[in-house]
Design a protein around this motif. Structure first.
Motif, PDB file in Angstrom:
ATOM      1  N   ASP A 290      19.999   5.567   4.535  1.00 41.12           N
ATOM      2  CA  ASP A 290      19.618   4.170   4.426  1.00 41.12           C
ATOM      3  C   ASP A 290      18.158   3.947   4.797  1.00 41.12           C
ATOM      4  O   ASP A 290      17.758   2.828   5.116  1.00 41.12           O
ATOM      5  CB  ASP A 290      20.510   3.304   5.320  1.00 41.12           C
ATOM      6  N   HIS A 291      17.367   5.019   4.791  1.00 37.79           N
ATOM      7  CA  HIS A 291      15.955   4.892   5.152  1.00 37.79           C
ATOM      8  C   HIS A 291      15.153   4.475   3.935  1.00 37.79           C
ATOM      9  O   HIS A 291      15.300   5.060   2.851  1.00 37.79           O
ATOM     10  CB  HIS A 291      15.444   6.224   5.691  1.00 37.79           C
ATOM     11  N   HIS A 292      14.322   3.471   4.089  1.00 37.09           N
ATOM     12  CA  HIS A 292      13.459   2.989   3.023  1.00 37.09           C
ATOM     13  C   HIS A 292      12.027   3.221   3.434  1.00 37.09           C
ATOM     14  O   HIS A 292      11.567   2.632   4.415  1.00 37.09           O
ATOM     15  CB  HIS A 292      13.683   1.494   2.755  1.00 37.09           C
ATOM     16  N   PRO A 293      11.293   4.057   2.729  1.00 37.37           N
ATOM     17  CA  PRO A 293       9.909   4.312   3.120  1.00 37.37           C
ATOM     18  C   PRO A 293       9.058   3.070   3.138  1.00 37.37           C
ATOM     19  O   PRO A 293       8.142   2.948   3.916  1.00 37.37           O
ATOM     20  CB  PRO A 293       9.434   5.306   2.057  1.00 37.37           C
ATOM     21  N   VAL A 294       9.352   2.121   2.245  1.00 37.03           N
ATOM     22  CA  VAL A 294       8.567   0.890   2.178  1.00 37.03           C
ATOM     23  C   VAL A 294       9.389  -0.243   2.746  1.00 37.03           C
ATOM     24  O   VAL A 294      10.451  -0.567   2.203  1.00 37.03           O
ATOM     25  CB  VAL A 294       8.163   0.576   0.724  1.00 37.03           C
ATOM     26  N   PRO A 295       8.994  -0.870   3.838  1.00 39.52           N
ATOM     27  CA  PRO A 295       9.770  -1.990   4.394  1.00 39.52           C
ATOM     28  C   PRO A 295       9.880  -3.113   3.374  1.00 39.52           C
ATOM     29  O   PRO A 295       8.882  -3.524   2.778  1.00 39.52           O
ATOM     30  CB  PRO A 295       8.960  -2.423   5.618  1.00 39.52           C
ATOM     31  N   TRP A 341      -4.579  -9.204   5.491  1.00 38.10           N
ATOM     32  CA  TRP A 341      -4.101  -8.346   4.403  1.00 38.10           C
ATOM     33  C   TRP A 341      -3.999  -6.894   4.863  1.00 38.10           C
ATOM     34  O   TRP A 341      -2.997  -6.216   4.610  1.00 38.10           O
ATOM     35  CB  TRP A 341      -5.058  -8.481   3.221  1.00 38.10           C
ATOM     36  N   ASP A 342      -5.030  -6.398   5.549  1.00 37.09           N
ATOM     37  CA  ASP A 342      -5.018  -5.008   6.005  1.00 37.09           C
ATOM     38  C   ASP A 342      -3.909  -4.758   7.020  1.00 37.09           C
ATOM     39  O   ASP A 342      -3.271  -3.692   7.003  1.00 37.09           O
ATOM     40  CB  ASP A 342      -6.375  -4.652   6.618  1.00 37.09           C
ATOM     41  N   ARG A 343      -3.673  -5.724   7.922  1.00 36.81           N
ATOM     42  CA  ARG A 343      -2.589  -5.551   8.903  1.00 36.81           C
ATOM     43  C   ARG A 343      -1.234  -5.450   8.211  1.00 36.81           C
ATOM     44  O   ARG A 343      -0.405  -4.609   8.566  1.00 36.81           O
ATOM     45  CB  ARG A 343      -2.593  -6.702   9.908  1.00 36.81           C
ATOM     46  N   GLN A 344      -0.987  -6.308   7.232  1.00 40.60           N
ATOM     47  CA  GLN A 344       0.292  -6.297   6.538  1.00 40.60           C
ATOM     48  C   GLN A 344       0.462  -5.036   5.701  1.00 40.60           C
ATOM     49  O   GLN A 344       1.544  -4.452   5.655  1.00 40.60           O
ATOM     50  CB  GLN A 344       0.417  -7.547   5.660  1.00 40.60           C
ATOM     51  N   ILE A 345      -0.618  -4.603   5.038  1.00 38.00           N
ATOM     52  CA  ILE A 345      -0.532  -3.389   4.236  1.00 38.00           C
ATOM     53  C   ILE A 345      -0.251  -2.188   5.130  1.00 38.00           C
ATOM     54  O   ILE A 345       0.504  -1.279   4.787  1.00 38.00           O
ATOM     55  CB  ILE A 345      -1.840  -3.182   3.442  1.00 38.00           C
ATOM     56  N   ALA A 346      -0.859  -2.165   6.336  1.00 37.14           N
ATOM     57  CA  ALA A 346      -0.599  -1.068   7.261  1.00 37.14           C
ATOM     58  C   ALA A 346       0.869  -1.025   7.683  1.00 37.14           C
ATOM     59  O   ALA A 346       1.405   0.038   7.990  1.00 37.14           O
ATOM     60  CB  ALA A 346      -1.497  -1.204   8.494  1.00 37.14           C
ATOM     61  N   ALA A 380      -2.295  -0.732  -1.644  1.00 34.60           N
ATOM     62  CA  ALA A 380      -1.480  -1.876  -2.046  1.00 34.60           C
ATOM     63  C   ALA A 380      -0.775  -1.611  -3.365  1.00 34.60           C
ATOM     64  O   ALA A 380       0.395  -1.970  -3.552  1.00 34.60           O
ATOM     65  CB  ALA A 380      -2.359  -3.122  -2.145  1.00 34.60           C
ATOM     66  N   HIS A 381      -1.469  -0.982  -4.320  1.00 34.29           N
ATOM     67  CA  HIS A 381      -0.852  -0.690  -5.608  1.00 34.29           C
ATOM     68  C   HIS A 381       0.330   0.254  -5.449  1.00 34.29           C
ATOM     69  O   HIS A 381       1.368   0.110  -6.118  1.00 34.29           O
ATOM     70  CB  HIS A 381      -1.907  -0.089  -6.543  1.00 34.29           C
ATOM     71  N   ALA A 382       0.200   1.243  -4.521  1.00 35.14           N
ATOM     72  CA  ALA A 382       1.315   2.161  -4.283  1.00 35.14           C
ATOM     73  C   ALA A 382       2.524   1.431  -3.707  1.00 35.14           C
ATOM     74  O   ALA A 382       3.670   1.723  -4.075  1.00 35.14           O
ATOM     75  CB  ALA A 382       0.865   3.273  -3.340  1.00 35.14           C
ATOM     76  N   LEU A 383       2.304   0.475  -2.809  1.00 37.29           N
ATOM     77  CA  LEU A 383       3.424  -0.296  -2.262  1.00 37.29           C
ATOM     78  C   LEU A 383       4.101  -1.128  -3.341  1.00 37.29           C
ATOM     79  O   LEU A 383       5.333  -1.236  -3.379  1.00 37.29           O
ATOM     80  CB  LEU A 383       2.918  -1.195  -1.132  1.00 37.29           C
ATOM     81  N   ILE A 384       3.306  -1.741  -4.200  1.00 37.79           N
ATOM     82  CA  ILE A 384       3.884  -2.566  -5.274  1.00 37.79           C
ATOM     83  C   ILE A 384       4.716  -1.697  -6.218  1.00 37.79           C
ATOM     84  O   ILE A 384       5.818  -2.070  -6.634  1.00 37.79           O
ATOM     85  CB  ILE A 384       2.757  -3.285  -6.031  1.00 37.79           C
ATOM     86  N   GLU A 385       4.208  -0.497  -6.538  1.00 32.95           N
ATOM     87  CA  GLU A 385       4.965   0.412  -7.393  1.00 32.95           C
ATOM     88  C   GLU A 385       6.255   0.840  -6.712  1.00 32.95           C
ATOM     89  O   GLU A 385       7.318   0.925  -7.348  1.00 32.95           O
ATOM     90  CB  GLU A 385       4.101   1.638  -7.712  1.00 32.95           C
TER      91      GLU A 385
END
Length: 412
Positions: A290-295, A341-346, A380-385
């Protein structure tokens, strides 16, 4: 020593010899003055070059080590004459070979420390040769005190050298020595004489009395639940009652809420020891199903299947309250938006347009403008993908906007 009359008679009888002696004496005095002057200048230069820049403890270390080495050399002088039978120039050349080797090894060890950050084999050689010269010089002692003194002198010199090397090591590497497991402090703590923390005596006493109460309560509970004889249960309850009386008397347990909570916490931990068997702690880096790399955001309704595929930049946003700010204020708002933005992306979260607007206090139009630029960056693009491939979420800039009744609000 000749008398004044004898000197006067000699000058009268031998004026030429007197003149020669006087001249030679003057020349000797001049030469002595020049030698002393050169020696003074050399000593001043050495002090200014090597002594003045060094701390006083280093200078004293060198002086004390030199004295101890001299004592050791004197013992080797006697040993070479009495035991080895050396005499004359041979004795003068060979008596201090170990001391010379010790100084050579010490110099090499210091050079190794500066170049390789370790004394190496030369550091070990200093101690080995020191012990050797200490034993040899003490073997020719005429009494036990003299033997002990000759044993101690070289070891003192080696200890002073070791302390100087420790300071040098700390100065170069920025680290201290190893932490010994057996130290006087640890022994005192082990014997119960000293405390590890900086707690006061009253705090230590209170903690120990509360611990006695918790342990007595656990023992009484175990005996009662295990069906122990009534005599043992009564003895355990009496022990618990006595520990509780002492805790109330000496720790202020009846009125101190902090210590009451501490006692209850200890009892709760002791009563639930068996629960540790069923504990399933996970290693932080262990992957699980149940681990999701992207929260992701909280669970989304099934209506997400109806999401549109258009980008947020294609949705027209009308801002009823446009902001009018000067250049400096706009730069401040943009910098704050970028930091958010940088804090959230981190954290692995792609902020929405409304998130940026609400957090910074800018208009939706400005927030959408910033987001459209920053979301093209690699992270950011990697997170969106990842959100698209894992959850089927298409980035619309709102992720999406959902009404209170669960309907997905899309562009009509």
């Amino acid at each position: 020593m000749p008398t004044f009359e004898e000197i006067t008679a000699f000058i009268t009888d031998k004026p030429l010899a007197t003149a020669v002696i006087t001249l030679l004496s003057l020349v000797g005095l001049v030469l002595a003055y020049l030698v002393l002057r050169v020696a003074w200048r050399a000593l001043t230069w050495l002090v200014a070059r090597y002594v003045a820049p060094r701390p006083i403890e280093d200078v004293l270390t060198v002086v004390a080590a030199s004295i101890a080495t001299g004592v050791s050399a004197q013992g080797m002088w006697r040993f070479s004459g009495d035991v080895l039978g050396l005499d004359g120039p041979l004795r003068l050349l060979l008596f201090a070979f170990i001391e010379v080797a010790i100084i050579t090894s010490a110099v090499r060890a210091r050079r190794n420390m500066r170049e390789n950050y370790s004394a190496g084999i030369d550091g070990i050689a200093v101690w080995a040769l020191t012990c050797l010269t200490a034993v040899l010089s003490s073997m020719d002692a005429h009494s036990l005190p003299e033997a002990i003194f000759r044993l101690a002198a070289p070891l003192v010199a080696a200890w002073l050298w070791e302390r100087g090397m420790a300071i040098e090591r700390h100065r170069i590497r920025g680290t201290g020595r190893i932490n010994w497991r057996l130290t006087p402090e640890r022994l005192l703590v082990r014997l119960g004489i000293a405390e590890v923390s900086d707690r006061t005596a009253s705090e230590v006493d209170a903690h120990r009395r509360l611990t006695r109460v918790a342990l007595a309560a656990k023992q009484a509970k175990v005996l009662r639940e295990g069906g122990a004889p009534e005599r043992k249960v009564r003895a355990a309850l009496a022990k618990l009652d006595k520990a509780m009386d002492q805790a109330v008397e000496h720790t202020g347990l009846a009125v101190d809420a902090t210590r009451q909570e501490a006692l209850l916490a200890q009892i709760a931990a002791l009563y639930n020891t068996s629960a540790l068997i069923d504990a399933d702690p996970r290693v932080p880096w262990e992957p699980h199903a149940d681990h999701h790399p992207v929260p992701a955001r909280p669970a989304l309704p099934p209506a997400l299947a109806q999401l549109v595929d258009e980008e947020d930049e294609d949705v027209e946003i009308l801002d009823p309250n446009p902001q009018v700010v000067d250049t400096a204020q706009r730069a401040v708002l943009m910098r704050a938006s970028r930091e958010f933005w940088d804090r959230q992306i981190a954290k692995g979260i792609v902020p929405r347009t409304v998130d940026i607007a609400q957090e910074i206090g800018i208009s939706l139009t400005t927030a959408r403008e910033y987001r459209s630029l920053w979301k093209l960056e690699p992270q950011a693009h990697a997170l969106i993908e990842a959100l698209y491939h894992q959850h089927g979420i298409v980035d619309t800039g709102t992720f999406p906007v959902i009404a209170a009744d669960g309907r997905v609000l899309t562009k009509s």
